[in-house]
Design a protein around this motif. Structure first.
Motif, PDB file in Angstrom:
ATOM      1  N   ARG A  26       0.805  -1.356  -0.051  1.00 24.54           N
ATOM      2  CA  ARG A  26       0.078   0.160   0.200  1.00 24.54           C
ATOM      3  C   ARG A  26       1.271   1.443   0.047  1.00 24.54           C
ATOM      4  O   ARG A  26       0.127   2.539  -0.172  1.00 24.54           O
ATOM      5  N   ALA A 123      -1.493   5.540   4.808  1.00 18.11           N
ATOM      6  CA  ALA A 123      -2.722   6.112   5.904  1.00 18.11           C
ATOM      7  C   ALA A 123      -1.914   7.111   7.580  1.00 18.11           C
ATOM      8  O   ALA A 123      -1.932   8.345   8.192  1.00 18.11           O
ATOM      9  N   ALA A 142      -5.294  10.375   1.393  1.00 22.17           N
ATOM     10  CA  ALA A 142      -7.001  10.249   1.593  1.00 22.17           C
ATOM     11  C   ALA A 142      -7.833   9.250   1.093  1.00 22.17           C
ATOM     12  O   ALA A 142      -8.484   7.765   2.044  1.00 22.17           O
ATOM     13  N   ARG A 143      -8.172   9.676   0.217  1.00 15.61           N
ATOM     14  CA  ARG A 143      -8.852   8.446  -0.630  1.00 15.61           C
ATOM     15  C   ARG A 143      -8.164   7.576  -1.033  1.00 15.61           C
ATOM     16  O   ARG A 143      -8.879   6.279  -0.655  1.00 15.61           O
ATOM     17  N   ALA A 145      -6.664   5.480   0.439  1.00 17.31           N
ATOM     18  CA  ALA A 145      -6.190   4.772   2.393  1.00 17.31           C
ATOM     19  C   ALA A 145      -7.370   4.148   1.976  1.00 17.31           C
ATOM     20  O   ALA A 145      -7.064   3.184   2.788  1.00 17.31           O
ATOM     21  N   ALA A 146      -8.686   4.055   1.377  1.00 12.29           N
ATOM     22  CA  ALA A 146      -9.350   4.029   2.282  1.00 12.29           C
ATOM     23  C   ALA A 146     -10.069   3.670   1.192  1.00 12.29           C
ATOM     24  O   ALA A 146     -10.806   2.434   1.742  1.00 12.29           O
ATOM     25  N   GLN A 147      -9.592   3.247   0.108  1.00 11.53           N
ATOM     26  CA  GLN A 147      -9.709   1.789  -1.001  1.00 11.53           C
ATOM     27  C   GLN A 147      -8.906   1.140  -1.117  1.00 11.53           C
ATOM     28  O   GLN A 147      -8.053   1.153  -0.701  1.00 11.53           O
TER      29      GLN A 147
END
Length: 150
Positions: A26, A123, A142-143, A145-147
């Motif tokens: 990631r 993150a 931020a986007r 990290a959330a997907q």
């Protein structure tokens, strides 16, 4: 007849394309250009007649040596942020992502324009000592990290 509005206090806008390249762990590739103190995504300004997608492919190749095809990139969106290295300038960024694992032979390398590469955790974005994180990275990471990536 009224005089045109004075726009001298509005910042000029720089238009760029940027590319998010992630590893299976990631972490996302960021670059620091020579003579600057901010880490940012690979990318850069459009050349005359060039589309944002064409800019993304060209700049990624020039800055990292990675040869990606236009059909491999996904458009994440557009962001308006302050420019990282041009004080008082606004930045409009078309951001693309490469959502596939890189092959063993695909190893990014800094070119003459790039002083340093850094794999950043979306993150918990942080640059190496004595450097900063470009304003564009924060909302995009931020986007990311959330997907799911791959």
């Amino acid at each position: 007849m009224t005089a045109p509005a004075d726009r001298s206090d509005e910042p000029a806008e720089i238009r760029v394309s940027a590319v998010v390249i992630a590893r299976p762990d990631r972490r996302v590739l960021t670059v620091r250009k020579a003579g600057t103190a901010m880490f940012m995504f690979p990318g850069g300004k459009h050349e005359p007649g060039e589309t944002p997608l064409e800019t993304a492919v060209r700049e990624t190749r020039e800055e990292t040596g990675l040869r990606i095809r236009p059909d491999e990139l996904v458009h994440l969106g557009a962001w308006d942020t302050p420019a990282a290295n041009e004080p008082g300038m606004a930045l409009h960024s078309e951001v693309f992502a490469l959502w596939r694992p890189m092959a063993r032979h695909e190893v990014p390398e800094a070119d003459d324009e790039i002083a340093e590469l850094h794999w950043m955790d979306p993150a918990a974005p942080a640059a190496p000592a004595c450097a900063g994180v470009a304003p564009l990275l924060l909302p995009v990471l931020a986007r990311v990290a959330a997907q799911p990536l791959f």
